[in-house]
Write a protein that holds these residues in place. Structure first.
Motif, short mmCIF file in Angstrom:
data_model
loop_
_atom_site.label_atom_id
_atom_site.label_comp_id
_atom_site.label_asym_id
_atom_site.label_seq_id
_atom_site.Cartn_x
_atom_site.Cartn_y
_atom_site.Cartn_z
N ALA A 591 0.84 -1.21 0.00
CA ALA A 591 0.00 0.00 0.00
C ALA A 591 0.87 1.26 0.00
O ALA A 591 0.57 2.23 0.68
CB ALA A 591 -0.95 0.00 1.19
N ASN A 592 1.97 1.21 -0.74
CA ASN A 592 2.90 2.34 -0.83
C ASN A 592 3.46 2.75 0.52
O ASN A 592 3.82 3.91 0.74
CB ASN A 592 2.21 3.54 -1.49
N GLN A 593 3.54 1.79 1.44
CA GLN A 593 4.11 2.06 2.75
C GLN A 593 5.17 1.02 3.06
O GLN A 593 5.17 -0.08 2.50
CB GLN A 593 3.03 2.06 3.83
N PHE A 594 6.07 1.39 3.97
CA PHE A 594 7.20 0.54 4.32
C PHE A 594 7.11 0.18 5.79
O PHE A 594 6.88 1.05 6.65
CB PHE A 594 8.51 1.27 4.03
N PHE A 595 7.30 -1.11 6.11
CA PHE A 595 7.25 -1.59 7.49
C PHE A 595 8.50 -2.44 7.73
O PHE A 595 8.99 -3.12 6.83
CB PHE A 595 6.01 -2.46 7.72
N THR A 596 9.00 -2.42 8.96
CA THR A 596 10.18 -3.23 9.27
C THR A 596 10.11 -3.76 10.70
O THR A 596 9.56 -3.10 11.59
CB THR A 596 11.48 -2.42 9.07
N LYS A 597 10.66 -4.94 10.89
CA LYS A 597 10.77 -5.56 12.20
C LYS A 597 12.15 -6.19 12.33
O LYS A 597 12.73 -6.65 11.33
CB LYS A 597 9.70 -6.66 12.41
N LYS A 598 12.67 -6.27 13.54
CA LYS A 598 14.00 -6.82 13.79
C LYS A 598 13.89 -8.14 14.55
O LYS A 598 13.03 -8.30 15.40
CB LYS A 598 14.82 -5.81 14.60
N PHE A 599 14.79 -9.07 14.22
CA PHE A 599 14.91 -10.28 15.03
C PHE A 599 16.38 -10.68 15.12
O PHE A 599 17.22 -10.23 14.33
CB PHE A 599 14.06 -11.43 14.48
N ILE A 600 16.68 -11.52 16.09
CA ILE A 600 18.05 -11.96 16.34
C ILE A 600 18.15 -13.45 16.05
O ILE A 600 17.33 -14.25 16.51
CB ILE A 600 18.46 -11.67 17.80
N LEU A 601 19.17 -13.82 15.31
CA LEU A 601 19.45 -15.21 15.00
C LEU A 601 20.68 -15.64 15.79
O LEU A 601 21.70 -14.94 15.80
CB LEU A 601 19.71 -15.39 13.50
N TYR A 602 20.55 -16.75 16.53
CA TYR A 602 21.71 -17.25 17.26
C TYR A 602 21.97 -18.69 16.85
O TYR A 602 21.08 -19.39 16.35
CB TYR A 602 21.52 -17.15 18.78
N ARG A 603 23.20 -19.13 17.05
CA ARG A 603 23.59 -20.49 16.64
C ARG A 603 24.09 -21.30 17.83
O ARG A 603 24.65 -20.72 18.76
CB ARG A 603 24.69 -20.42 15.57
#
Length: 603
Positions: A591-603
């Motif tokens: 819808a002509n909008q930008f969204f972002t979310k963060k996550f952490i990857l661990y091993r």
């Protein structure tokens, strides 16, 4: 698992408790509390104290089972109807010391001796939910094995029952009895969704924390998470505050997963007894977790009945309808008084369509079972199917009308392979269902398209699959009597959409915007993660949408979606390959909008 006591402690047990051992209550007695300092772990008879060499999946209660376990001791007035109901769905494994006595009792009650297996073993109590084993699979559906924790009661005979069951049935068993994996836990305080999410109260932290009563090594939350992941595949563990008036702190006394997305929750009158803490716990779940399908949990409330004089805990003992057990296509439900029972039965039928509801009075007599702080769920335990046909499907929700066919997807797995799968759908169940064969795709996924529908229409459907070994099953299991349904509606006019408050978890929206006017990108889960990461998206209408994963330097790691997506909820799974541990971002353009979310990857 097995425990040993010092000679002095054993003597104390026989002097103070042996005559009542089979009538031990659900709580820990004062005599037993005195024995805790000598409650030691013994390696005698242990099958395997190492974690499985595979990634396990713990089966959910509503999945297909081959047997139901009970321990034949006190409360035979409750055990007899459980046997009568369960033997029509599966085998009944009766742990007992004298099978002839049990046979005579059942026969005298007019209960046939069909589908019954007798496991001859001594025991301490009737509460096999708490000391009984859990079921895990390799590769989701193969190599059924049992998991056995350290029981959080000093009841050594109960502790050996899981091993006896494993021997009797012929199943591998893994036991969390040796440090650093010596986990103290209890079955009534654990439920699982079949998709690697577990739920418990924080009793588990007390039982395994500093100064615990069980001589277990002290474990942090991270340590407990590691054990449950290694032994049971749990990668998301939801811990809730214990309730102020629930003496045993077992969640099955006030809540129950009916399926992957539905939480049945006991409801007290506003502000009464444990009601406020229960509501706080449910709000915590809603604020912080989505279901395994990337959607908010459906919360269904069911009354907690009072005593005959209208009292609730702490003035009386718990009476609860969540302490039921699901036995394939039957639900065995504790009941108390008709004016409350009828409401509870209706709620179960509405939320578990097609299931046979068998009721058992758990508040009858001078010393009813519920007065010992337990009911049907507390005295039963499942043994999962050895050759399961597992169907994982996120039921379709309301869809806006369009000219496009309606996609139905499911993950279907079975040890011998899937021979065929179909979707059966109808707009009028009285007129029957139309079958649409499903097509196999990668990663055990199957799909089919239902015809485009006119508006307004309600569509009913279920999925059926068969295995190369000749078995078949439907989901919902009770189909065609049980089914899913969704509405096909007109496209909404969003110009006058209603604004309503959002839970904390869904704080993506500004306070002056309607959820109907904007796409939503939900928080990835689990977070942090070491494997699969699930991302949920809601779109208000059909629209172009792109969802990608980037690393911390902006490199494109994966494209999860790109193109036109339909209105409604979508789930995307990111399965890391060679990505290193670190911070990653989910980005969505819609819808002509930008969204972002963060996550952490661990091993």
């Amino acid at each position: 698992m097995k425990k040993i006591f010092t000679i002095l402690s054993l003597s104390l047990l026989f002097i103070t408790g042996n005559t009542n051992s089979q009538n031990l209550p659900h709580w820990i007695t004062e005599e037993e509390r005195a024995l805790l300092p000598t409650y030691l772990i013994n390696t005698e008879g242990i099958r395997d104290v190492n974690p499985p060499a595979f990634t396990p999946r713990t089966a959910a209660e509503w999945e297909e089972i081959q047997g139901l376990v009970i321990t034949w001791t006190s409360y035979t007035s409750i055990l007899k109807p459980i046997v009568a109901a369960a033997q029509q769905e599966c085998k009944v494994y009766i742990v007992c010391t004298d099978s002839n006595s049990v046979k005579n009792t059942l026969t005298s009650a007019g209960i046939p001796l069909t589908n019954i297996k007798f496991v001859i073993k001594t025991f301490d109590s009737v509460w096999c939910r708490d000391y009984g084993p859990w079921n895990i699979y390799k590769d989701d559906v193969t190599q059924l094995s049992l998991i056995d924790w350290i029981y959080n009661r000093p009841r050594p005979k109960d502790d050996v029952v899981p091993g006896a069951l494993a021997t009797f049935i012929g199943l591998p068993i893994y036991q969390t009895t040796v440090a650093p994996y010596d986990l103290v836990h209890t079955g009534g305080n654990f439920m699982v969704d079949g998709h690697n999410t577990g739920f418990s109260s924080k009793l588990i932290l007390t039982d395994n924390g500093p100064g615990n009563d069980f001589n277990a090594s002290v474990k942090s939350v991270a340590d407990i998470d590691t054990i449950l992941k290694k032994y049971m595949g749990i990668n998301r563990y939801v811990l809730m505050e214990t309730l102020p008036y629930d003496e045993i702190h077992h969640i099955d006394m006030h809540m129950k997963l009916l399926d992957e997305e539905t939480l049945l929750v006991g409801e007290f009158p506003a502000g009464v007894a444990d009601g406020p803490q229960i509501e706080a716990n449910i709000q915590y779940i809603q604020d912080n977790y989505l279901s395994c399908f990337g959607r908010p949990y459906k919360i269904v409330r069911i009354p907690m009945p009072p005593s005959t004089t209208g009292k609730y805990v702490p003035q009386t003992y718990y009476r609860t309808y969540t302490n039921s057990v699901i036995v394939n296509k039957t639900v065995i439900l504790p009941t108390y008084r008709q004016e409350y029972d009828t409401t509870a039965i209706r709620i179960y039928k509405e939320n578990m369509p097609g299931y046979k509801i068998v009721t058992i009075d758990c508040d009858d007599g001078n010393s009813p079972i519920i007065s010992a702080l337990g009911a049907v769920h507390c005295i039963t335990k499942e043994i999962s199917a050895g050759d399961p046909l597992w169907i994982s499907h996120a039921p379709l929700q309301e869809k806006a009308v369009s000219a496009s066919p309606i996609l139905v997807e499911a993950k279907i797995k079975t040890p011998s392979g899937v021979s065929d799968a179909s979707v059966f759908w109808s707009v009028d169940t009285a007129a029957g269902y139309t079958e649409v064969p499903m097509t196999a795709a990668a990663n055990d996924t199957f799909y089919a398209y239902l015809p485009a529908q006119q508006t307004p229409t309600k569509v009913f459907y279920y999925i059926h699959a068969a295995s190369n070994s000749g078995r078949s099953i439907s989901k919902p299991m009770t189909a065609p009597d049980g089914y899913w349904e969704f509405a096909v509606t007109k496209k909404r006019n969003y110009s006058n959409a209603t604004i309503f408050p959002m839970p904390v978890y869904f704080n993506q929206l500004k306070s002056d915007e309607s959820v109907a006017e904007l796409p939503v990108l939900y928080d990835p889960y689990p977070n942090p993660a070491s494997g699969r990461v699930t991302i949920g998206v809601t779109l208000p209408e059909d629209m172009p949408c792109k969802v990608i994963i980037r690393d911390v330097v902006g490199k494109n790691v994966a494209v999860l979606a790109e193109g036109n997506l339909s209105a409604g909820n979508h789930r995307f799974d990111f399965i890391p390959g060679n990505e290193t541990a670190g911070i990653y971002f989910v980005e969505m353009t819609a819808a002509n909008q930008f969204f972002t979310k963060k996550f952490i990857l661990y091993r």
